[in-house]
Design a protein around this motif. Structure first.
Motif, mmCIF file in Angstrom:
data_model
loop_
_atom_site.group_PDB
_atom_site.id
_atom_site.type_symbol
_atom_site.label_atom_id
_atom_site.label_comp_id
_atom_site.label_asym_id
_atom_site.label_seq_id
_atom_site.Cartn_x
_atom_site.Cartn_y
_atom_site.Cartn_z
ATOM 1 N N LEU A 170 -4.334 0.731 -17.021
ATOM 2 C CA LEU A 170 -4.406 0.831 -15.571
ATOM 3 C C LEU A 170 -5.422 1.908 -15.216
ATOM 4 N N VAL A 171 -6.681 1.500 -15.142
ATOM 5 C CA VAL A 171 -7.757 2.461 -14.885
ATOM 6 C C VAL A 171 -7.625 3.023 -13.476
ATOM 7 N N ILE A 197 -5.344 4.929 -12.163
ATOM 8 C CA ILE A 197 -4.011 5.064 -11.583
ATOM 9 C C ILE A 197 -3.568 6.522 -11.517
ATOM 10 N N TYR A 214 0.823 -1.196 0.000
ATOM 11 C CA TYR A 214 0.000 0.000 0.000
ATOM 12 C C TYR A 214 0.868 1.260 0.000
ATOM 13 N N ILE A 250 -6.709 4.000 -4.020
ATOM 14 C CA ILE A 250 -5.650 3.001 -3.898
ATOM 15 C C ILE A 250 -6.224 1.701 -3.349
ATOM 16 N N THR A 304 -6.693 7.667 -0.929
ATOM 17 C CA THR A 304 -6.587 6.346 -0.322
ATOM 18 C C THR A 304 -7.676 5.407 -0.817
ATOM 19 N N LEU A 329 3.800 1.047 -9.791
ATOM 20 C CA LEU A 329 2.964 1.422 -10.940
ATOM 21 C C LEU A 329 3.609 2.490 -11.828
ATOM 22 N N GLY A 340 -7.333 -2.635 -0.091
ATOM 23 C CA GLY A 340 -7.458 -2.249 1.312
ATOM 24 C C GLY A 340 -6.159 -2.268 2.060
ATOM 25 N N ILE A 394 3.004 1.625 -3.524
ATOM 26 C CA ILE A 394 2.291 1.253 -4.750
ATOM 27 C C ILE A 394 2.679 2.153 -5.919
ATOM 28 N N ILE A 413 -7.547 -0.447 -5.838
ATOM 29 C CA ILE A 413 -6.540 -1.132 -6.640
ATOM 30 C C ILE A 413 -5.908 -2.278 -5.855
ATOM 31 N N VAL A 414 -5.466 -2.009 -4.653
ATOM 32 C CA VAL A 414 -4.718 -3.025 -3.928
ATOM 33 C C VAL A 414 -5.578 -3.772 -2.899
#
Lengths: 240, 123
Positions: free
Chosen positions: B40-41, B43, B19, B112, B109, B26, B118, B22, B115-116
């Motif tokens: 990468l939607v 990002i 987290y 993010i 956050t 990316l 949590g 990241i 994407i990841v």
């Protein structure tokens, strides 16, 4: 079938990824392509790959494992070649460049440092140190103050906070820069006022961690400074 | 100060480390022109300059309100905060009225987390 690429390294690297599963829902087996004394760590690329947690995890996990066995050049997440041949062709075409990078980065890791202000603490400190701002705040608090007055005051506070971010950022970086071979400054993600990556030789890591502790001490009353790594040298593989 | 490292010995990366770095995974790393990069939607938000977020009327009002409610008579800060756990800065935003910095951070956050998945604790 297109080919997902994790990273490049020396063919002599132990390539400790046997049985590892790569990106995609099924987790394609990780394979190694060898060319010109170099090795590319790859897997079949799944259709419709997106930045899902699972995929980012697989990408970073494979690079972390490889890094334990020696220097690796990490690809940016999501790099896909048309096929294996295209990967081998790239290694052949730029073999000297990649070998040179691997030599330059040998025995070094990336360490990332982020510093973030604790809002109440930094605002309190700003008010305590700036009499005009403090009295303005008192006047607004006791008299209520119109919306416009609050906005004007808040803008002044924001400007003071910007100055403070710059000043504290410099204090933190001053402690750290001298312990790294290279420094790359990143964007202020998550509101941090320092986001910097450092290229640090393995035998300097303890000294660097001690420097981070000093940086934390320097701003302890208003901010937290955190150290992340060791990481593959994500920030040090592009031209510089 | 906290130090967040990879678990050694083959575990998957800890959520906390992933987290927090990241943007490196990316936005950095080798790029090869003749290879493509998967879409990468969402990002882009990672590279938003926080000052852009801060410079709004809404944020000015929140800063003003945050200052108005501060107790300046004593040091109200709990002692021994820094360096206890890796999630100090994440936890600090919870359990109180959200301020301007936290507000801006939450917006980023949340993306993010999409994407990841949590801010899970290290496993």
């Amino acid at each position: 079938m297109s080919t997902y690429v994790y990273g490049f390294t020396h063919a002599a690297h132990p390539l400790n990824v046997d049985g590892a599963r790569g990106v995609g829902a099924a987790g394609s087996p990780v394979r190694v392509l060898r060319q010109e004394g170099l090795a590319a760590v790859v897997s079949d690329a799944p259709e419709g790959l997106r930045a899902k947690r699972r995929d980012v995890e697989a990408h970073t996990w494979i690079l972390e494992r490889l890094s334990e066995g020696g220097t690796v050049l990490p690809m940016r997440f999501g790099t896909v070649a048309p096929n294996d041949s295209a990967v081998c062709a790239e290694l052949t075409l730029h073999a000297r460049h990649y070998a040179g990078l691997l030599t330059k980065l040998a025995g070094k890791v990336e360490l990332n440092v982020k510093a973030v202000h604790r809002e109440d603490d930094v605002l309190r400190d700003l008010l305590q140190q700036d009499r005009a701002l403090r009295e303005w705040n008192e006047a607004l608090r006791s008299g209520g103050g119109s919306r416009e007055a609050q906005i004007e005051f808040g803008e002044e506070v924001a400007a003071a906070l910007d100055d403070r971010r710059a000043a504290d950022g410099e204090r933190v970086l001053a402690e750290l820069r001298t312990h790294a071979e290279h420094t790359v400054i990143g964007p202020p993600v998550n509101g941090c006022f320092v986001n910097a990556s450092f290229l640090v030789p393995d035998d300097e890591r303890q000294a660097f961690a001690a420097a981070v502790a000093r940086a934390q001490d320097a701003v302890a009353t208003v901010a937290d400074v955190d150290l992340y790594g060791p990481l593959p040298p994500y920030s040090f593989v592009t031209e510089s | 100060m906290s130090v967040v490292t990879q678990p050694s010995g083959g575990g998957r990366p800890s959520g906390n480390l992933l987290y927090n770095v990241i943007e490196l995974i990316l936005d950095r790393g080798l790029v090869i022109d003749v290879f493509v990069r998967v879409a990468l939607v969402g990002i882009e938000v990672l590279t938003i300059d926080a000052r852009v977020v801060v410079a709004s009327v809404d944020t000015y009002l929140r800063f003003a309100e945050a200052c108005n409610r501060l107790d300046l008579t004593g040091d109200a800060r709990p002692v021994g905060l820094p360096g206890l756990v890796g999630s100090v800065t994440e936890g600090a935003a919870e359990g109180k009225v959200k301020g301007a910095i936290e507000g801006a951070r939450d917006a980023i956050t949340d993306t993010i987390k999409d994407i990841v998945g949590g801010d899970r604790r290290p496993r």
